[in-house]
Design an enzyme around this catalytic site. Structure first.
Site, PDB file in Angstrom:
ATOM      1  NE  ARG A 129       4.591  -7.554  10.252  1.00 20.83           N
ATOM      2  CZ  ARG A 129       3.570  -6.822   9.802  1.00 20.83           C
ATOM      3  NH1 ARG A 129       2.350  -7.085  10.224  1.00 20.83           N
ATOM      4  NH2 ARG A 129       3.763  -5.845   8.970  1.00 20.83           N
ATOM      5  CD  GLU A 187      -2.591   1.533   2.493  1.00 25.58           C
ATOM      6  OE1 GLU A 187      -2.225   0.982   3.542  1.00 25.58           O
ATOM      7  OE2 GLU A 187      -3.551   2.324   2.429  1.00 25.58           O
ATOM      8  CE  LYS A 206       3.661   0.206   5.012  1.00 24.66           C
ATOM      9  NZ  LYS A 206       2.700   0.333   3.902  1.00 24.66           N
TER      10      LYS A 206
END
Length: 560
Positions: free
Chosen positions: A258, A32, A268
């Site tokens: 992850r 994204e 983020k």
RNA sequence: UGGGGCGUAGACAAGCGGUAAGUCACCGGUCUUUGGAACCGGCAUCGCAGGUUCGAAUCCUGCCGCCCCAGCCA
């Protein structure tokens, strides 16, 4: 390049191929564009593009741009640059979920007509209240039983802009009692008036991730949709949607854990906060685990790919020791980077038995272990040199084999010198000069009498030294897991104030014209890169990529 | 106390019923004009408890622990 490690995803692909479930492999990396890529993304990029390469398939780069309020072209551009820099090529396969908005809309209308989706007038707050809890079922929306034609009419009017933001949603009609909350009539579209970085103001309704992702995969013919663990709960929904629209071939979602790294943060949100609040200099601050930061720091694409191979891919939550990353960059740079000398914290060394104006130019290979490679440079050797403060001690501990009163060491590429005296600052008493005599027979030669001199010091001729700025970067945080701070503190409290130290230093004259972006090993210290933005002739700036392994420091730590 | 996952050395991670790969770290040692590099060697019985089997990290059962999910974020 060595064989990539086996992992459960490749095993699954092998099985799919063997069973004829798929005839080729198509993967995708779907960021994204709401922030810069970090090393966790690099892991995913290496995984997806690596699989495509090894299976002679292809990997798409697709922007998952379904939330215009968080996204921006700045991020799109940085992501394109980062993926390319990492060494991967998406060829013609660059896509945007927003390219599929019209198709997604069409499918949504079909869902409405089929009675599988409805327009819901509940507010976000009301939806939350009626969703139920982890242990209790939700209650159906009072609008759940609207007729397909009414729903279609309302849905089209949502798109036409007749309703205010947040007032209505399109929801799938699945099961409000499902134990998997994602199946409790999830939202497909929300009304949102925001200018999208690609579609501008063409839409005032936007699809959610769940509705957009699997369908985008299907449109592109993705065979294996690899994502992280937190989407595992979404897989039933992913499959449900695909079943409704019935594409020719169904992509399969596979989840992996992850990446977490010690002494840094990967979320983020936290990275954004560090950048926005100025705790670091920007997205490319060399202390950040962002791809841009690592690039500026001097990491190579190859070292990051090697790291991705070494950490493997699995489903267990894990935190990789940042030492592993550091070892990857050392491994890459050790054989590929030239050596030079730089004195970080200088103290004067004076050869008392050397003529005032005499200068010898010594031939020194760029690659000491491979003297023939890339030739050599000449370094000036004169009466006064800068050496490191910590290479001299008046009262050395055991096993210290550098310079001390009465001791001998070799000046790298030069001769053996012996400390005969020191000069002190009248006030502080600190040593300001080390006086030595030299053994002229030892230039490029071992001592004729067979005596053993273990210490070898790097140095720079004081008369020829070129000034430079060094930025010594270290781990950004002082604790292994800053993302979970102790009670009452935030991750910001755990920033290491010593993570950046700026030094004014002396480098050998051969580095004077060094180009930005070139990497060096400063002998006995570490690997450095001439900063891509700030380094220029007459104003040298080097970033420390990573220090050399330091067994002396280890020895000190052990005895301390 | 719902659902979905995961537990192999200090950190990652192979292994898929036949007797524990590899990497980083660590510990020894060799070599060395970087206390670098290189090289040699050392370092686990697989969360726990039962069971099946000639044989289990791998199969079964029961525990324990950790992670994720109640955004109209992705």
């Amino acid at each position: 390049m060595s064989e990539p490690a086996r992992n459960f995803i490749r095993a699954r692909i092998d099985a799919d191929l063997a069973e004829g479930r798929v005839s080729g492999v198509v993967t995708r990396f779907p960021p994204e564009p709401n922030g810069y890529l970090h090393i966790g993304h690099a892991k995913s990029i290496c995984l997806n593009f690596g699989i495509a390469r090894d299976y002679a398939g292809r990997c798409h780069l697709r922007f998952d741009d379904t939330n215009p309020i968080k996204e921006d072209t700045e991020y799109v551009e940085s992501i394109l640059e980062d993926v390319r820099w990492l060494g991967f090529d998406w060829g013609p396969h660059l896509y945007y979920a927003s390219d599929y908005f019209e198709q997604l809309w069409t499918w949504a209308e079909a869902l409405v007509l089929a009675g599988k989706a409805f327009v819901c007038d509940l507010s976000a707050e009301e939806v939350r209240r009626t969703r139920g809890t982890l242990t209790q079922p939700g209650t159906p929306s009072p609008y759940r039983d609207r007729s397909p034609s009414e729903n279609l009419d309302l849905f089209r009017r949502m798109r036409a802009g007749e309703f205010p933001d947040g007032s209505r949603t399109l929801r799938a009609k699945i099961d409000m009692a499902a134990s998997n909350l994602n199946l409790r009539d999830p939202v497909l579209y929300r009304v949102l008036r925001a200018t999208h970085h690609r579609t501008g103001d063409a839409w005032c309704v936007y699809p959610t991730y769940d509705w957009a992702h699997g369908q985008s995969d299907a449109i592109e013919g993705i065979t294996h949709s690899i994502c992280t663990l937190e989407f595992e709960d979404h897989r039933p929904l992913y499959d449900w949607f695909l079943e409704q629209i019935g594409p020719a071939a169904r992509p399969r979602q596979i989840e992996f854990a992850r990446l977490n790294l010690t002494y840094t943060v990967m979320s983020k949100r936290m990275l954004l906060q560090l950048v926005r609040e100025g705790h670091v200099s920007g997205w490319d601050d060399p202390r950040l685990p962002t791809v841009a930061g690592l690039r500026r720091r001097g990491y190579t694409p190859a070292s990051l790919r090697a790291f991705a191979d070494r950490i493997g891919v699995a489903k267990a939550d894990s935190t990789v020791d940042i030492g592993l990353l550091e070892s990857c960059i050392r491994d890459d740079l050790n054989p590929s980077v030239a050596r030079a000398m730089c004195v970080h914290r200088p103290v004067r060394l004076v050869l008392v038995d050397w003529p005032e104006d005499r200068v010898e130019w010594i031939e020194a290979p760029w690659f000491p272990d491979e003297p023939g490679r890339m030739g050599s440079r000449r370094v000036p050797f004169g009466k006064v040199a800068w050496i490191e403060q910590d290479d001299f001690m008046e009262d050395p501990p055991r096993k210290y084999y550098r310079l001390a009163p009465g001791r001998e060491v070799r000046l790298r590429w030069g001769c053996i010198v012996k400390c005969v005296d020191v000069v002190r600052d009248a006030v502080s008493g600190a040593v300001t000069e080390v006086h030595c005599t030299h053994d002229p027979t030892t230039f490029g030669a071992l001592p004729a009498d067979g005596r053993r001199v273990r210490g070898i010091l790097h140095w720079v001729s004081a008369a020829h030294a070129v000034p430079a700025t060094l930025r010594l970067y270290d781990r950004l945080f002082s604790v292994p897991n800053p993302a979970s701070p102790p009670e009452g503190r935030t991750f910001l409290d755990l920033l290491d104030p010593g993570s950046l130290e700026v030094l004014q230093v002396w480098v050998e004259p051969s580095l004077a014209g060094c180009d930005p972006g070139t990497r060096w090993q400063f002998e006995r210290r570490g690997y450095y890169v001439a900063d891509s933005r700030d380094c220029r002739p007459g104003h040298l700036v080097f970033n420390r990529i990573v220090p050399l392994r330091d067994s002396w420091a280890k020895e000190l730590a052990r005895t301390a």
